[in-house]
Each structure stands twice: as structure tokens, then as C-alpha cells.
Motif scaffolding. Structure first.
Motif, PDB file in Angstrom:
ATOM      1  N   MET A 188       0.812  -1.221   0.000  1.00 16.75           N
ATOM      2  CA  MET A 188       0.000   0.000   0.000  1.00 16.75           C
ATOM      3  C   MET A 188       0.844   1.269   0.000  1.00 16.75           C
ATOM      4  O   MET A 188       0.302   2.374  -0.034  1.00 16.75           O
ATOM      5  N   ARG A 189       2.151   1.145   0.013  1.00 17.30           N
ATOM      6  CA  ARG A 189       2.988   2.331   0.212  1.00 17.30           C
ATOM      7  C   ARG A 189       3.265   3.113  -1.067  1.00 17.30           C
ATOM      8  O   ARG A 189       3.899   4.167  -1.028  1.00 17.30           O
ATOM      9  N   THR A 190       2.790   2.610  -2.196  1.00 11.72           N
ATOM     10  CA  THR A 190       2.935   3.344  -3.451  1.00 11.72           C
ATOM     11  C   THR A 190       1.653   4.119  -3.731  1.00 11.72           C
ATOM     12  O   THR A 190       0.569   3.534  -3.806  1.00 11.72           O
ATOM     13  N   LEU A 191       1.775   5.417  -3.861  1.00 12.89           N
ATOM     14  CA  LEU A 191       0.672   6.293  -4.215  1.00 12.89           C
ATOM     15  C   LEU A 191       1.165   7.212  -5.323  1.00 12.89           C
ATOM     16  O   LEU A 191       2.135   7.951  -5.140  1.00 12.89           O
ATOM     17  N   GLU A 192       0.518   7.159  -6.474  1.00 13.12           N
ATOM     18  CA  GLU A 192       0.930   7.976  -7.606  1.00 13.12           C
ATOM     19  C   GLU A 192       0.145   9.283  -7.638  1.00 13.12           C
ATOM     20  O   GLU A 192      -1.080   9.275  -7.510  1.00 13.12           O
ATOM     21  N   CYS A 193       0.865  10.378  -7.798  1.00 12.52           N
ATOM     22  CA  CYS A 193       0.225  11.689  -7.920  1.00 12.52           C
ATOM     23  C   CYS A 193       0.216  12.089  -9.393  1.00 12.52           C
ATOM     24  O   CYS A 193       1.249  12.030 -10.063  1.00 12.52           O
ATOM     25  N   MET A 194      -0.948  12.476  -9.888  1.00 11.02           N
ATOM     26  CA  MET A 194      -1.152  12.670 -11.320  1.00 11.02           C
ATOM     27  C   MET A 194      -1.842  14.009 -11.588  1.00 11.02           C
ATOM     28  O   MET A 194      -2.600  14.506 -10.753  1.00 11.02           O
ATOM     29  N   ILE A 195      -1.608  14.549 -12.781  1.00 12.16           N
ATOM     30  CA  ILE A 195      -2.412  15.654 -13.299  1.00 12.16           C
ATOM     31  C   ILE A 195      -3.540  15.015 -14.109  1.00 12.16           C
ATOM     32  O   ILE A 195      -3.296  14.226 -15.025  1.00 12.16           O
ATOM     33  N   ALA A 196      -4.773  15.340 -13.763  1.00 11.26           N
ATOM     34  CA  ALA A 196      -5.930  14.696 -14.385  1.00 11.26           C
ATOM     35  C   ALA A 196      -6.096  15.129 -15.840  1.00 11.26           C
ATOM     36  O   ALA A 196      -5.696  16.239 -16.218  1.00 11.26           O
ATOM     37  N   PRO A 197      -6.699  14.296 -16.683  1.00 13.46           N
ATOM     38  CA  PRO A 197      -6.945  14.666 -18.078  1.00 13.46           C
ATOM     39  C   PRO A 197      -8.066  15.688 -18.236  1.00 13.46           C
ATOM     40  O   PRO A 197      -8.236  16.264 -19.305  1.00 13.46           O
ATOM     41  N   THR A 198      -8.868  15.893 -17.173  1.00  9.38           N
ATOM     42  CA  THR A 198      -9.951  16.872 -17.220  1.00  9.38           C
ATOM     43  C   THR A 198      -9.449  18.230 -16.757  1.00  9.38           C
ATOM     44  O   THR A 198      -8.322  18.357 -16.271  1.00  9.38           O
ATOM     45  N   GLN A 199     -10.288  19.251 -16.899  1.00  8.94           N
ATOM     46  CA  GLN A 199      -9.902  20.617 -16.514  1.00  8.94           C
ATOM     47  C   GLN A 199     -11.013  21.254 -15.681  1.00  8.94           C
ATOM     48  O   GLN A 199     -11.403  22.393 -15.893  1.00  8.94           O
ATOM     49  N   GLU A 200     -11.497  20.519 -14.702  1.00  8.83           N
ATOM     50  CA  GLU A 200     -12.674  20.939 -13.947  1.00  8.83           C
ATOM     51  C   GLU A 200     -12.335  21.532 -12.583  1.00  8.83           C
ATOM     52  O   GLU A 200     -13.197  22.079 -11.907  1.00  8.83           O
ATOM     53  N   GLY A 201     -11.093  21.424 -12.141  1.00 10.35           N
ATOM     54  CA  GLY A 201     -10.722  21.916 -10.818  1.00 10.35           C
ATOM     55  C   GLY A 201     -10.895  20.834  -9.770  1.00 10.35           C
ATOM     56  O   GLY A 201     -11.670  19.898  -9.935  1.00 10.35           O
ATOM     57  N   GLY A 202     -10.145  20.942  -8.678  1.00 11.07           N
ATOM     58  CA  GLY A 202     -10.299  20.007  -7.573  1.00 11.07           C
ATOM     59  C   GLY A 202      -9.302  18.871  -7.611  1.00 11.07           C
ATOM     60  O   GLY A 202      -8.615  18.630  -8.610  1.00 11.07           O
ATOM     61  N   ILE A 203      -9.235  18.173  -6.491  1.00  9.23           N
ATOM     62  CA  ILE A 203      -8.348  17.024  -6.325  1.00  9.23           C
ATOM     63  C   ILE A 203      -9.197  15.844  -5.891  1.00  9.23           C
ATOM     64  O   ILE A 203     -10.118  15.994  -5.091  1.00  9.23           O
ATOM     65  N   TYR A 204      -8.899  14.669  -6.436  1.00  6.85           N
ATOM     66  CA  TYR A 204      -9.663  13.478  -6.076  1.00  6.85           C
ATOM     67  C   TYR A 204      -8.758  12.254  -6.072  1.00  6.85           C
ATOM     68  O   TYR A 204      -7.614  12.302  -6.547  1.00  6.85           O
ATOM     69  N   TYR A 205      -9.288  11.161  -5.545  1.00  7.01           N
ATOM     70  CA  TYR A 205      -8.508   9.926  -5.369  1.00  7.01           C
ATOM     71  C   TYR A 205      -9.216   8.775  -6.075  1.00  7.01           C
ATOM     72  O   TYR A 205     -10.451   8.683  -6.057  1.00  7.01           O
ATOM     73  N   THR A 206      -8.443   7.907  -6.725  1.00  7.13           N
ATOM     74  CA  THR A 206      -8.985   6.670  -7.298  1.00  7.13           C
ATOM     75  C   THR A 206      -8.267   5.487  -6.656  1.00  7.13           C
ATOM     76  O   THR A 206      -7.039   5.507  -6.509  1.00  7.13           O
TER      77      THR A 206
ATOM     78  N   ARG B 257      -2.518  -1.733 -10.438  1.00  8.07           N
ATOM     79  CA  ARG B 257      -2.701  -0.290 -10.616  1.00  8.07           C
ATOM     80  C   ARG B 257      -2.740   0.317  -9.218  1.00  8.07           C
ATOM     81  O   ARG B 257      -3.602  -0.023  -8.417  1.00  8.07           O
ATOM     82  N   PRO B 258      -1.797   1.179  -8.882  1.00 10.90           N
ATOM     83  CA  PRO B 258      -1.762   1.711  -7.512  1.00 10.90           C
ATOM     84  C   PRO B 258      -2.869   2.732  -7.272  1.00 10.90           C
ATOM     85  O   PRO B 258      -3.529   3.198  -8.211  1.00 10.90           O
ATOM     86  N   GLY B 259      -3.055   3.092  -6.024  1.00  9.72           N
ATOM     87  CA  GLY B 259      -3.921   4.214  -5.720  1.00  9.72           C
ATOM     88  C   GLY B 259      -3.336   5.478  -6.321  1.00  9.72           C
ATOM     89  O   GLY B 259      -2.116   5.639  -6.409  1.00  9.72           O
ATOM     90  N   ARG B 260      -4.222   6.382  -6.765  1.00 15.29           N
ATOM     91  CA  ARG B 260      -3.744   7.590  -7.431  1.00 15.29           C
ATOM     92  C   ARG B 260      -4.498   8.817  -6.926  1.00 15.29           C
ATOM     93  O   ARG B 260      -5.703   8.767  -6.700  1.00 15.29           O
ATOM     94  N   MET B 261      -3.754   9.902  -6.750  1.00 17.31           N
ATOM     95  CA  MET B 261      -4.318  11.198  -6.412  1.00 17.31           C
ATOM     96  C   MET B 261      -4.227  12.079  -7.656  1.00 17.31           C
ATOM     97  O   MET B 261      -3.160  12.206  -8.248  1.00 17.31           O
ATOM     98  N   TRP B 262      -5.363  12.672  -8.037  1.00 13.99           N
ATOM     99  CA  TRP B 262      -5.432  13.437  -9.279  1.00 13.99           C
ATOM    100  C   TRP B 262      -5.755  14.894  -8.982  1.00 13.99           C
ATOM    101  O   TRP B 262      -6.631  15.200  -8.183  1.00 13.99           O
ATOM    102  N   TRP B 263      -5.069  15.799  -9.685  1.00 12.53           N
ATOM    103  CA  TRP B 263      -5.409  17.218  -9.624  1.00 12.53           C
ATOM    104  C   TRP B 263      -5.952  17.620 -10.997  1.00 12.53           C
ATOM    105  O   TRP B 263      -5.264  17.551 -12.001  1.00 12.53           O
ATOM    106  N   SER B 264      -7.216  18.000 -11.023  1.00 14.83           N
ATOM    107  CA  SER B 264      -7.851  18.466 -12.257  1.00 14.83           C
ATOM    108  C   SER B 264      -7.633  19.979 -12.353  1.00 14.83           C
ATOM    109  O   SER B 264      -8.275  20.750 -11.641  1.00 14.83           O
ATOM    110  N   VAL B 265      -6.719  20.377 -13.220  1.00  8.29           N
ATOM    111  CA  VAL B 265      -6.295  21.775 -13.304  1.00  8.29           C
ATOM    112  C   VAL B 265      -7.154  22.520 -14.325  1.00  8.29           C
ATOM    113  O   VAL B 265      -7.221  22.118 -15.489  1.00  8.29           O
ATOM    114  N   PRO B 266      -7.820  23.598 -13.928  1.00  6.85           N
ATOM    115  CA  PRO B 266      -8.633  24.370 -14.878  1.00  6.85           C
ATOM    116  C   PRO B 266      -7.782  24.895 -16.040  1.00  6.85           C
ATOM    117  O   PRO B 266      -6.592  25.177 -15.877  1.00  6.85           O
ATOM    118  N   ALA B 267      -8.407  25.012 -17.202  1.00  8.19           N
ATOM    119  CA  ALA B 267      -7.710  25.489 -18.394  1.00  8.19           C
ATOM    120  C   ALA B 267      -7.088  26.852 -18.137  1.00  8.19           C
ATOM    121  O   ALA B 267      -7.717  27.749 -17.563  1.00  8.19           O
TER     122      ALA B 267
END
Length: 566
Positions: free
Chosen positions: A335-353, A361-371
Motif C-alpha cells: 500500500m505504500r505506493t501512491l501515484e500523484c497525477m495531473i488529471a486529463p480533465t480541466q474541472e478543478g479540484g483534487i480526487y482519489y482513485t 494499478r496503484p492508488g492515485r491522487m489526481w489534480w484536475s487543473v482548470p484550463a
């Protein structure tokens, strides 16, 4: 009872597990979109029955499962929790169904009007076959919407119609779906496989499906505007009886609503006072807004570009895992691997999968960066990394995944309680502050800013829906929606557009937003009660391991599991 929550525990499924697993399969059969959401292949082109018959079928399945479960004797402590959780979740589901509150839901975020479209976002798009599934799904949208309209008519016939604010908002949302550059047009225009253009036959099917979906949504919009809206009440408040049901739905706990409101008011005051103290540490005599301006102007707290943002997220996350593993938490190596990603969407906010079942496929934290957004500040988001990652959602979801040989399918994938999940993530934020990881005044102010928003939602949601007295600090008289919006503007630092969305969300989804902060409160109360019972023997690391190993359950179930009656 046999303790089967340890890391090395193995367990033979019991009759109660088999029943819970069977019920989970039934849920997938009743709602193919739920199966899609959980990554289960098959029936990709189908929807659930959104008509009253479909809701009756779901209630019948819950009733049959609950009756069968009550005839089974728990064989170990895992069964004890499963039986408790089934009784609480399914029993409440039946209460909501019998009150008629499951049929004909309409709001701006979590009703069939959005769900029927949004499941398309979860479908893979790598191959021509994937796009054929999407085309088939689009073609079945009109039938799904016909069922939904039948449910809206059924509810209206019983006098249950969403407030006009929600109806108008959904009419606007549907209009955006239908626009020439709206969702369906954009979906078709951007359709590609991993290898390039779609085959002509698939492209034609996709266009026909999109045309059918647009026609179905156009009919929904016409129904809402011409038939439902004239029946919609102006009053946003849902009242005490309905609110109590939904509060239990999101918390898995029956709380005293008046006491909780009073606590929310006091908690908001406490957080603001702490913010004022921290603001003075950032600059002597500074107000909260002035301290925020200082932080936003600090070059050391700035990140330039999404590459720098992702790297900062990853470093912050990795440091948290390294510091917490083996000290305050048991974190299995897998469980010690967590990938931090820039999301393919541009809606704002941070979420976890969450991770795959085998952690391939490890757990991932995504940042959806507005355009167009290229500059970021760290002070406000460090606490968010802890919320989404470690010790927040990543530990929570990771434990559910790693316990697949202990927990049945229903407890691992079909039982999700907002107050448990989001309450834990807020508990994790505050815990990191208590452990010293947010001692920097800027980082601490960021944590308090997030906590203030959650406390304000408790006051707003309960105050407006139960039409309670406005606290003297915030006005006078009884809460109204308009007074509530002005109150939110003073306590939530977001844009006007975001505030409009959140304001409408709280009014149309009663009980959901407060579940974050109330869930945190209940988590902290349970921990403190376990500490009081165990005295000097209390071990926070063992408490966290045991609690997270139970999976997502209602908070009353969590309390009974961790504090069994002697």
C-alpha cells in the motif's frame, strides 16, 4: 468470536458472506451502470430501470436480503459487523423507499438527470469496441430517461416535487448538454481510439447514438419546463422528517439534529478564532484575509506549471508515507505506493482513485487543473494531499482492497457511507495537524480554511432545511436560502460560480455536505471513547488499523464494532 482483522488473517467465507456477495451481484444486475463504475465487464450498453418498477425491484432485493440475513447466525466477528451493517444500510434503504424519497430525485449533482450522462465518463475509450459500447449506451439513454420521467410523475402525483430552484438548474444543465458545442457534440467530435480514427461503422453508430441521446434529453427538458416546473414549490427546505432520514443515509448514525446544529455553530466560532490566532503568526496584527494575501505573495509557496505541481504532490505524499508507516499507522508494503497525477480533465479540484484488487494499478491522487491555470500555491493544499492520500482516502481504500480475503464483496465495493469515508479524511487532516505536520503557520491556516468550510456547511445545511434560528453573529430571525448564501460567502473562499453550484447542491442534496464534518466528529468521539475504555493500553496505531480494516460502514456500526457492549 475469532479475530480476523489482522494483516495475516485468512478466512473461509461464511453463509453470511455468500449472501452479501449474492446481493452485490444482484445490485450489478439491477444497475449495469454501477457495474461499469466498479469496473465489471458486460452489459456495457444497458442502464438500470429508472421507472418506479425499477425502484421497487431494488427495494425487493434489499428486503429479501435483509430477511435472509436475519435468519443467519454470525460465525465470527467479521460476520457480526456484516450483519450489523446490512441491517443498518438495507433497513434505512427500505425506510427511504417506503417514504417515497428514492423515486423521482432531482437536484444539480446526484440525480438520474446527471447520472445517466456521467456514467459515460467512466467507460474506456482505448479501442473501437470501447466506442461501440459507448454508442450502444447512448442509444439506450432515451429509454432510461423515459423511466426517469415516469418516476418524476409518480413522485409528483404523491406531492413530492423538488424545489423550483433545482428544476430550473437541471433545465439549464440539460441545455448545456444539448448545445451545438455541448457534451454530446464534443463527445462525438473527440472520439478516437488509442491508434487514431474510429472505423466508419463505429463512427456512424456513435453519431446515431448521440443524436438519440440528445433527443431523449430534449424531451426531458421539455417535460421539466412545461409539466414539472409549474408543480415545483418555491420553498427549498425539506423539513425535519425528511432531513432526519437523509442525515442517517449519509452518516450511518442517528444524531440529535438540534444538538449537532449548536455544535456546528460553536465549532465554526472555534475555527475562526484559531484562524485569527494563526493569521497573527503569519504577520503581526494581520486579519485572516491579510494573512492570506501574504501567503499568496510568498515565492516560497508558489509552484510554476503542472510538472512542478505534480512533483510537489508526489514529494509531499511520499514524505507522509515514510513518516507515518510503522509509527502512527500500519501500512503494508503493497500500500505504500501512491501515484500523484495531473488529471486529463480541466474541472478543478483534487480526487482519489483506489488501487486495483491486486495493486497492479496503484492508488492515485489526481489534480484536475482548470484550463489556463499555471500558477499554484502550496499553503492551502498541503492538507488536501493528506486528505486524499495518506493518511486519508488512500489508507482507507487501500485497507479495503488489501482485506479482500477477509471482507465480502458488499463490504468492499458496494457499501460506501459518506460520513465514514469523508469523515475519516477530515479526521486525517486534523490528525496531521495534531502530529505536527502542519505546524508551519501557512499550512495550518490552509487546514483551518478547509475545516471552516466544512463547519459552515453544517450550520447552513441544518439551519436552512430545518428553518432554525440564525446565530446572532450571522444575523437574526430564521434561516432562509438567501441568508444562507450570504453566510456561505463569508465563510467559503471560492469563486462566485463555484459558490452558486455549492449553494444549490446543499439545498438539493440535504444531509450530504454536513456528513464530512459530523463524520469527523464521530470518528474523534469513537477514538476518544476507545482510549478512555483502554486507558494506558490504548495504542493509536492499533486503533487505526482495526478501524480501517472494517471497511466503509455506518458510523453507528463502526462504534458498535470498536466499542462492543461488555
Amino acid at each position: 468470536m475469532t479475530d480476523t482483522t489482522g494483516d495475516d488473517a485468512t478466512r473461509t467465507p461464511t453463509p453470511l458472506d455468500e449472501l452479501a456477495n449474492s446481493y452485490t451481484r444482484t445490485l450489478f444486475d439491477l444497475d449495469p451502470a454501477f457495474a461499469t463504475m466498479m469496473g465489471k465487464p458486460g452489459r456495457e450498453t444497458e442502464y438500470r430501470d429508472y421507472s418506479p418498477d425499477g425502484y421497487r425491484a431494488a427495494a425487493d432485493a434489499a428486503r429479501a436480503t435483509l430477511e435472509a440475513a436475519r435468519k443467519l447466525r454470525p460465525e465470527d466477528d467479521v460476520d457480526v459487523v456484516t450483519l450489523d451493517a446490512l441491517g443498518e444500510r438495507l433497513g434505512l434503504e427500505l425506510e427511504i423507499h417506503e417514504a417515497g424519497h428514492d423515486v423521482g430525485e432531482l437536484n444539480n449533482i446526484a440525480s438520474p438527470a446527471q447520472e445517466i450522462r456521467s456514467v459515460l465518463d467512466l467507460m474506456p475509450t482505448d479501442t473501437a469496441e470501447n466506442w461501440s459500447h459507448i454508442a450502444g449506451k447512448l442509444a439506450t439513454i432515451p429509454a432510461a430517461l423515459d423511466g426517469y420521467v415516469a418516476s418524476l410523475r409518480d413522485a409528483a402525483g404523491r406531492g413530492q416535487v423538488a424545489a423550483v430552484r433545482q428544476v430550473d438548474t437541471v433545465i439549464e444543465q440539460v441545455g448545456r448538454y444539448l448545445a451545438d458545442e455541448g457534451y454530446f457534440a464534443t463527445l462525438v467530435a473527440g472520439a478516437r481510439t488509442g491508434e487514431g480514427e474510429l472505423p466508419d461503422s463505429v463512427a456512424s453508430d456513435l453519431q446515431r447514438g448521440a443524436d438519440a441521446a440528445r433527443a431523449g434529453y430534449a424531451q426531458l427538458r421539455d417535460y421539466l419546463a412545461t409539466e414539472l416546473r409549474p408543480q415545483a414549490p418555491a420553498r427549498d427546505a425539506v423539513g425535519r422528517d425528511r432531513y432526519a432520514l437523509h442525515s442517517r443515509e449519509f452518516l450511518g448514525s442517528a444524531v440529535d439534529l438540534d444538538e449537532t446544529y449548536a455544535w456546528g455553530v460553536a465549532e465554526l466560532d472555534r475555527i475562526i478564532a484559531e484562524q485569527e490566532e494563526v493569521a497573527g503568526q503569519i504577520r503581526a496584527g494581520a486579519t485572516i484575509p491579510e494573512a492570506i494575501d501574504v501567503l499568496n505573495a510568498d515565492p516560497a509557496r508558489q509552484l510554476d506549471g503542472t510538472d512542478a505541481l505534480r512533483a510537489w504532490m508526489q514529494t509531499t505524499s511520499d514524505e507522509a508515507v515514510a513518516a507515518l508507516a510503522g509509527t502512527h499507522f500500519e501500512i503494508p508494503e503493497i500500500m505504500r505506493t501512491l501515484e500523484c497525477m495531473i488529471a486529463p480533465t480541466q474541472e478543478g479540484g483534487i480526487y482519489y482513485t483506489p488501487p486495483a484488487d491486486d495493486f497492479s494499478r496503484p492508488g492515485r491522487m489526481w489534480w484536475s487543473v482548470p484550463a489556463g491555470e499555471t500558477s499554484f500555491t502550496t499553503w492551502k493544499e498541503k492538507t488536501t494531499v493528506y486528505h486524499e492520500g495518506v493518511p486519508g482516502h488512500h489508507l482507507q481504500m487501500g485497507y479495503q482492497t488489501v482485506k479482500k480475503d477477509v471482507l465480502n464483496d458488499w463490504r468492499r465495493s458496494a457499501c460506501w457511507v459518506s460520513g465514514h469515508g469523508e469523515g475519516w479524511a477530515l479526521y486525517a487532516e486534523r490528525l496531521m495537524a495534531d502530529l505536527g505536520y502542519l505546524d508551519d503557520p501557512g499550512d495550518r491556516l490552509g487546514m483551518l480554511d478547509a475545516q471552516r468550510m466544512r463547519a459552515a456547511r453544517v450550520v447552513f445545511d441544518l439551519g436552512v432545511h430545518l428553518e432554525l434560528p440564525v446565530p446572532e453573529r450571522w444575523g437574526s430571525g430564521t434561516w432562509t436560502a438567501d441568508a444562507g448564501r450570504a453566510f456561505l460567502r463569508k465563510n467559503i473562499a471560492i469563486s462566485e460560480g463555484q459558490l452558486d453550484f455549492e449553494f444549490t447542491r446543499y439545498l438539493g442534496w440535504p444531509g450530504q455536505a454536513p456528513a464530512y464534518k459530523i463524520g469527523q466528529r464521530l470518528w474523534e468521539q469513537i477514538r476518544d471513547d476507545v482510549r478512555a475504555r483502554e486507558g494506558d493500553a490504548f495504542d493509536p496505531r492499533a486503533f487505526h488499523t482495526r478501524a480501517l480494516s472494517l471497511g466503509s460502514v455506518g458510523l453507528d456500526t463502526l462504534r458498535r464494532a470498536l466499542l462492543p457492549t461488555p
